[in-house]
Design a protein around this motif. Structure first.
Motif, PDB file in Angstrom:
ATOM      1  N   LEU A  56      13.120 -12.380  -2.320  1.00  0.00           N
ATOM      2  CA  LEU A  56      12.361 -11.552  -2.574  1.00  0.00           C
ATOM      3  C   LEU A  56      14.260 -10.647  -3.197  1.00  0.00           C
ATOM      4  O   LEU A  56      15.106  -9.992  -2.578  1.00  0.00           O
ATOM      5  N   THR A 107      16.061 -12.751   1.070  1.00  0.00           N
ATOM      6  CA  THR A 107      16.273 -11.606   0.504  1.00  0.00           C
ATOM      7  C   THR A 107      17.927 -11.399   1.056  1.00  0.00           C
ATOM      8  O   THR A 107      18.540 -12.256   1.531  1.00  0.00           O
ATOM      9  N   PHE A 123      19.006  -4.360   2.910  1.00  0.00           N
ATOM     10  CA  PHE A 123      17.296  -4.711   2.739  1.00  0.00           C
ATOM     11  C   PHE A 123      16.521  -3.369   2.791  1.00  0.00           C
ATOM     12  O   PHE A 123      16.394  -3.222   4.759  1.00  0.00           O
ATOM     13  N   LEU A 134      11.540 -14.892   7.012  1.00  0.00           N
ATOM     14  CA  LEU A 134      12.572 -14.037   6.310  1.00  0.00           C
ATOM     15  C   LEU A 134      13.982 -14.671   6.342  1.00  0.00           C
ATOM     16  O   LEU A 134      14.349 -14.346   7.844  1.00  0.00           O
ATOM     17  N   ASP A 192      10.307  -6.407  -6.443  1.00  0.00           N
ATOM     18  CA  ASP A 192      10.452  -5.156  -5.775  1.00  0.00           C
ATOM     19  C   ASP A 192      10.578  -4.025  -6.593  1.00  0.00           C
ATOM     20  O   ASP A 192      12.621  -3.632  -6.543  1.00  0.00           O
ATOM     21  N   TYR A 232       6.417  -6.875   6.950  1.00  0.00           N
ATOM     22  CA  TYR A 232       5.154  -7.206   5.934  1.00  0.00           C
ATOM     23  C   TYR A 232       5.817  -9.462   5.686  1.00  0.00           C
ATOM     24  O   TYR A 232       4.359  -9.570   5.408  1.00  0.00           O
ATOM     25  N   VAL A 233       6.640  -9.838   5.624  1.00  0.00           N
ATOM     26  CA  VAL A 233       7.076 -11.339   6.066  1.00  0.00           C
ATOM     27  C   VAL A 233       5.927 -11.716   6.933  1.00  0.00           C
ATOM     28  O   VAL A 233       5.133 -12.721   6.904  1.00  0.00           O
ATOM     29  N   LEU A 269       3.048  -6.350  -2.293  1.00  0.00           N
ATOM     30  CA  LEU A 269       4.169  -7.376  -1.987  1.00  0.00           C
ATOM     31  C   LEU A 269       3.413  -8.012  -0.564  1.00  0.00           C
ATOM     32  O   LEU A 269       3.630  -9.658  -0.804  1.00  0.00           O
ATOM     33  N   ASN A 313      15.376  -6.615  -4.760  1.00  0.00           N
ATOM     34  CA  ASN A 313      14.855  -5.031  -4.473  1.00  0.00           C
ATOM     35  C   ASN A 313      15.706  -4.348  -5.543  1.00  0.00           C
ATOM     36  O   ASN A 313      17.179  -3.785  -4.812  1.00  0.00           O
ATOM     37  N   TYR A 322      11.045  -5.226   5.494  1.00  0.00           N
ATOM     38  CA  TYR A 322      10.768  -6.359   4.591  1.00  0.00           C
ATOM     39  C   TYR A 322      10.072  -6.907   6.280  1.00  0.00           C
ATOM     40  O   TYR A 322       9.576  -8.307   5.503  1.00  0.00           O
ATOM     41  N   GLN A 323      10.560  -6.495   7.144  1.00  0.00           N
ATOM     42  CA  GLN A 323      10.415  -7.975   7.836  1.00  0.00           C
ATOM     43  C   GLN A 323       9.046  -7.971   8.001  1.00  0.00           C
ATOM     44  O   GLN A 323       8.593  -9.161   8.344  1.00  0.00           O
ATOM     45  N   THR A 377       3.753  -1.463  -0.688  1.00  0.00           N
ATOM     46  CA  THR A 377       3.070  -2.328   0.384  1.00  0.00           C
ATOM     47  C   THR A 377       2.505  -3.684  -0.217  1.00  0.00           C
ATOM     48  O   THR A 377       2.297  -4.487   0.277  1.00  0.00           O
TER      49      THR A 377
END
Lengths: 396, 396
Positions: B174, B126, B130, B145, B214, B137-138, B110, B176, B134-135, B107
């Motif tokens: 991105l 991405t 996923f 995203l 990731d 985070y971005v 990123l 993963n 990520y939502q 975390t």
């Protein structure tokens, strides 16, 4: 596409860090004993043996899954309860576990507190002199940091200047007591007057103003005094704490935010902190570290060395004719330089292997921050070296 | 003034977390043995004894000041060197210490990688399915995203769909792999084609496009296979890693970003990460945790249980007529639900004390994420329970 904002920050090197790097280079040249590095605030006493014992016990007895498993994003419940109990016992508060949010040090605590009670474009007000990192900490949220000019007399609060600064865009006021860099401890009178002013302005502006109280030096106070607990004076207080100084664990990144149970939306703030974590790459502090500090919440390292060191430096400065306020706590002292340009003073001092930080980046030029978390013998010899320097260069 | 954005987030509760909370409540009701909680990805094997031994040794022998003192903001140099050496040894890379940046888990990794190579308004692309986090985070960075629709056949990359998504605002891609939730391992062919596409688009758009990889599940791969190392295929790669899964330390928040030495501004990126830390309330991960993992970089927990469990669940699903891809790694499997609405399917399964996560928030409705980090016996009995459920409800 490399982000230019962060690339540009590479050129705004921290003054504290660059002076400390020069001191380290000089130590490699002539030996650490001969360099008087008063630049960095890095605790030099050991963590209490109770902490080490707690961690060894956890590693020896707890199942790995319980010790290292995911912590809830609001922190481990038993840890939050223990933190609440300790604060209630020591400061007569009535926190419940739900008001406590373990963080990665005070830096993490402030990052959550700022974002929860301000929005981009708001103002956060603080008082000079202030810890220079507040600037990037606040800018990172999209809010702006507004600085109230100093009360150079006693380093408490200049309330006329403060009132002139307050305006409807102010969403939070940030205090740091005991203060880095001045060592000042805000008195009960100062905190009472601050609370009165904030309550009046909340009514005038028709919205909450939160007090964010950054208290990593809370336990380092001198002359048998105590730091009055700011949250007792004002309901809308978020108390930000770090165990870096009290337990000498700066590298472990462990602290908390405590939400005053009487604050607006007190029940929502910790869940909001957990949401904020998702947007800034946090999760929670180390699970084992949460469990270990929970066992030693009322303990500290042996902090008496800082008072011993303070007295040596303070007496030397007074004797040499410096204008200086006797610190009430921390491991800093903040004398006025012997010439107008503190940078020039600090540069000349380096010729005597004395490393101090000029105060420009603390929002108050003309002063020096002297950090005395060193062995007492080194402090004593540093004071002697200071005498030589001042006598030879300034004819003191 | 409480921040409405974070207050509103309280209503968008994570589906994973809310299902896991229902499973926990049910365990308290009827006993943990009788509930089949396939909702949460929480490693259930112990960390390797080498890790525990390393930490006990550090606590017993290192001076507290060396163990708990401030880490440089770019991480402890010896740790960074050890991380570089391990990656070079294992993946034929040529990292130097200066390319490694220890972080608070993936975390944290990123959070730094996104901010260094994108700016607010940029797009990060991405691939569905996923990890839903990520939502936020971005979004927390100010970028957006963009999700490429899935290749439902093999869960590799649908390159036609990917090319249609790429536009000059895309600053980073991105990936993963091994993938949460599908368990897919990107093949060397996929990574080669991805790199070709990114190189072509860099030329076309006239700017860098960074690959942010990731990789917390890198070591959990099945059938004796290996995850090809994405940075070997593409110069502008930032590798984000966490020890949460390989060493079973999810609560300890320890990981890193590794900057490909051939990336644009490779020498600047780690110093930039340290600047980014100042704006999002980080500092560095726990100093003792950095020192401990540095001693066990090539070790892992006993990860074989995940393959054992996968085979049990996979065989049961196939036998019951599910459409399902055999996972190449992770501790997840991602079958198609037996009715169009995976939420309805998951709700009905709860009547049989089976807890699975419907896939809507993974960007690909109609599927289920089954997490099998449980004791093998529990998985075996869960597969039996699944058979009952499917037979009785869907006439399987």
């Amino acid at each position: 596409m490399i982000n230019d904002r962060f690339k540009d920050m590479l050129n705004e090197k921290s003054v504290i860090r660059s002076i400390s790097e020069r001191a380290s280079a000089r130590k490699r040249e002539i030996g650490a004993d001969h360099v008087f590095d008063f630049s960095i605030g890095n605790p030099n006493v050991a963590c209490p043996s109770q902490f080490t014992d707690a961690m060894l016990d956890l590693y020896s007895t707890e199942p790995p899954h319980a010790l290292h498993g995911y912590s809830p994003s609001t922190g481990i419940l038993s840890v939050r309860q223990a933190m609440a109990d300790s604060l209630n016992r020591r400061f007569g508060m009535d926190y419940e576990a739900m008001h406590l949010f373990p963080t990665s040090g005070a830096t993490g605590a402030l990052a959550h507190a700022f974002r929860a009670v301000t929005k981009p474009g708001d103002e956060i007000v603080t008082f000079a002199p202030f810890f220079p990192e507040y600037q990037p900490y606040v800018e990172g949220t999209g809010a702006t940091l507004t600085v109230v000019p100093p009360d150079t007399e006693r380093f408490q609060i200049d309330f006329d200047a403060f009132e002139r600064t307050l305006n409807p865009k102010v969403a939070a006021v940030l205090i740091n007591t005991p203060n880095n860099p001045s060592g000042t401890v805000y008195s009960a009178e100062t905190l009472e007057a601050l609370a009165d002013m904030l309550r009046a302005k909340q009514r005038e502006f028709g919205h909450d103003i939160f007090l964010i109280s950054d208290e990593p030096y809370r336990e380092i106070v001198f002359d048998g005094a105590e730091q009055p607990y700011p949250a007792r004076f004002y309901d809308n207080t978020l108390t930000c704490y770090s165990f870096s100084k009290s337990l000498s664990l700066p590298g472990e990144r462990i602290g908390y935010v405590a939400v005053n149970p009487r604050a607006t939306d007190a029940d929502l703030l910790v869940p909001m902190f957990a949401q904020i974590s998702r947007t800034i790459g946090h999760n929670c502090p180390s699970s084992s570290m949460q469990l270990a500090v929970a066992r030693v919440l009322d303990d500290t390292s042996d902090l008496s060395i800082y008072e011993t060191n303070m007295n040596i430096i303070y007496d030397a400065l007074v004797d040499l004719g410096f204008t200086v306020q006797r610190p009430g706590g921390t491991f800093y002292i903040f004398p006025k330089a012997l010439e107008e340009d503190a940078n020039a003073f600090a540069r000349k001092a380096m010729d005597y292997d004395l490393y101090m930080v000029p105060s420009d980046s603390f929002g108050m030029p003309g002063y020096l921050r002297i950090s005395y978390c060193l062995e007492t013998d080194q402090v004593r010899r540093g004071a002697e070296r200071l005498r030589e320097f001042v006598t030879e260069v300034y004819g003191g």
